[in-house]
Design an enzyme around this catalytic site. Sequence first.
Site, PDB file in Angstrom:
ATOM      1  N   ALA A  79      -0.929  -9.611  -0.729  1.00  0.00           N
ATOM      2  CA  ALA A  79      -0.117 -10.151   0.366  1.00  0.00           C
ATOM      3  C   ALA A  79       0.113 -11.627   0.119  1.00  0.00           C
ATOM      4  CB  ALA A  79      -0.819  -9.936   1.701  1.00  0.00           C
TER       5      ALA A  79
ATOM      6  N   VAL B  47      -7.627 -11.971   3.151  1.00  0.00           N
ATOM      7  CA  VAL B  47      -7.554 -11.630   1.725  1.00  0.00           C
ATOM      8  C   VAL B  47      -8.857 -11.966   1.007  1.00  0.00           C
ATOM      9  CG1 VAL B  47      -5.052 -11.819   1.458  1.00  0.00           C
ATOM     10  CG2 VAL B  47      -6.479 -13.865   1.255  1.00  0.00           C
TER      11      VAL B  47
ATOM     12  N   ARG C 284       2.366 -22.152  17.357  1.00  0.00           N
ATOM     13  CA  ARG C 284       0.997 -22.680  17.384  1.00  0.00           C
ATOM     14  C   ARG C 284       0.912 -23.786  18.420  1.00  0.00           C
ATOM     15  NH1 ARG C 284      -0.666 -22.307  11.173  1.00  0.00           N
ATOM     16  NH2 ARG C 284      -0.015 -20.133  10.943  1.00  0.00           N
TER      17      ARG C 284
HETATM   18  C1  2NL Z   1       0.199 -19.219   4.126  1.00  0.00           C
HETATM   19  C2  2NL Z   1      -0.658 -18.096   3.716  1.00  0.00           C
HETATM   20  C3  2NL Z   1      -0.849 -15.738   3.686  1.00  0.00           C
HETATM   21  C4  2NL Z   1      -1.209 -13.390   3.972  1.00  0.00           C
HETATM   22  C5  2NL Z   1      -0.576 -14.570   4.326  1.00  0.00           C
HETATM   23  C6  2NL Z   1      -1.597 -11.111   4.805  1.00  0.00           C
HETATM   24  C7  2NL Z   1      -1.202 -10.160   5.721  1.00  0.00           C
HETATM   25  C8  2NL Z   1      -1.932  -8.998   5.817  1.00  0.00           C
HETATM   26  C9  2NL Z   1      -3.012  -8.772   5.036  1.00  0.00           C
HETATM   27  C10 2NL Z   1      -3.351  -9.753   4.148  1.00  0.00           C
HETATM   28 CL1  2NL Z   1      -1.488  -7.838   6.968  1.00  0.00          CL
HETATM   29  N1  2NL Z   1      -2.645 -10.888   4.037  1.00  0.00           N
HETATM   30  N2  2NL Z   1      -0.893 -12.258   4.703  1.00  0.00           N
HETATM   31  C11 2NL Z   1      -2.121 -13.410   2.939  1.00  0.00           C
HETATM   32  C12 2NL Z   1      -2.407 -14.594   2.285  1.00  0.00           C
HETATM   33  C13 2NL Z   1      -1.769 -15.775   2.635  1.00  0.00           C
HETATM   34  O1  2NL Z   1      -0.186 -16.859   4.094  1.00  0.00           O
HETATM   35  O2  2NL Z   1      -0.081 -20.327   3.804  1.00  0.00           O
HETATM   36  N3  2NL Z   1       1.286 -18.958   4.817  1.00  0.00           N
HETATM   37  C14 2NL Z   1       2.212 -19.955   5.252  1.00  0.00           C
END
Ligand code: 2NL
Length: 356
Positions: free
Chosen positions: A324, A268, A211
Site C-alpha cells: 500500500a 504496514v 485533520r
Molecule cells: C503517507 C503515507 C501510507 C498506506 C498509506 C495503507 C492502507 C491500508 C493498508 C495499509 Cl488499508 N496501508 N495505506 C500505507 C503506507 C503509507 O501513506 O505519507 N501518506 C500521505
Amino acid sequence: MTEATDLPLDDSIDKLTADAIEELGGIDDLERLEQWRVAYLGRRGRLTLILRGLSQMDLEQRRAAGALGNRAKLQLEERLTQRTLEINQTLLDRAAAQDSIDVTLPGRSPVPGRLHPTTQIVREICDAFVGMGFSVVEGPEVEWDRYNFEMLNIPQGHPARDMWNTLWVDYRNQAGQQPMLMRTHTSPMQARVMESMQPPIRVVVPGKCYRYEATDPTHEWHFYQVEGLAVDEGITFANLKGTLYEFARRLFGEERRVRFRCDYFPFVEPGVDMSIDCFACQGEGNGCRVCRDSGWIEIMGAGMVHPRVLAGVGYDPEKYTGFAFGMGPERIAMLKYGIEDIRLFYANDLRFLRQF
Ligand code: 2NL
C-alpha cells in the site's frame, strides 16, 4: 371568466388574436414587447386563460376549441419572434448609425473555466496507476472510528492516534462513545474494499481528508490524498518498488531515480518513504531550494500491508500479501510547479488558480 363567456368561443379567439396582432405592430421597444407577451401568452395571459377555461366544456366542444386555441397560440408566438428580431435589428441599426457600436469588431470570447490544480494532479496520479491496471474508487469523507483507526491497526489508546487528531461528529451511540469522524486519510476506503471483496485487489483511492491542525505553509486542516492498495497471492516488496518507481517516472520524467528508506506507519510492516532525485538540481544539491540541498525529495509513504490489517478484514495473511502507499497530491503539485504555500490551493484567489 373572460371573453370566453361574452362571445361564442371561435369569435372570441379570433378577435383576441386580431387585437393582439394589431397591438404588436405598434410596439417598438423590448420592454413593451415583454409586457405584450405577458398580457397574452403569460401564465395568466388572456389566451392562456381562455385555453384553461376549456376544461369546463364537454369533450367535442373542447376538442374543436382546443385546436383553434392552440393554432392562435402558435400564431402569436410566431409573430412575437418575428417582431423581436425586427426590433433588435432596428436597435442595432440605430446604434450603428450613431457610431456607438462597431458591429465589425470581433465578439468577446467567453472565458472558459478550468479544473482546479488539485483536481488536475489527482487525475494525473490516478491515470498513471490506471495505466498499470489499478481501478479508481472513492469513499465517504465522514467515517466510523472502526474504519479510520481500528481496522488499520490503530486501536483505542494507540500513540499513533495523536498524529491524526481530527474533527469528530457530534454524535454519540448508545454506549456513549463518539465513533463518527471526518476521515484523516483515505485508507478507511481501502479497508472497506478489502472487507467487501476477495483478492486480487488493485485500487487507488483519491479523496479529501481532514485533520485538527494549525495551518502553515505545509499544513492544511483539509487536503487530498491518493492512496493505493494491491493484495494478492505472492505480492512482494519488489512489486511495491517496481510499481512506485514506474509511477515516479510517469509523473516526474523518465530519467528519475528513486530511493526507499525505512519509515513507520501503523498499517504496514515494513514501512518506507520514497524519494525521487531532485528534478530541479538533478540531485546535485548545491544550495538547491526545491530539495533543500539534499538532492532528494520525499514524495510518498508506503509499505507491505500489516498482517493484522489483512486478518482484520478476514484475509488469511499466510496466503495473501499486499503493498500500500499514500501521497498528498497538493505536495506533488507544489513540487512540480514550485508552489510554496499549501494554503494557496484553497484560498480561492483567481490570480493563483488561473495559472494552472
Ligand atoms: C503517507 C503515507 C501510507 C498506506 C498509506 C495503507 C492502507 C491500508 C493498508 C495499509 Cl488499508 N496501508 N495505506 C500505507 C503506507 C503509507 O501513506 O505519507 N501518506 C500521505
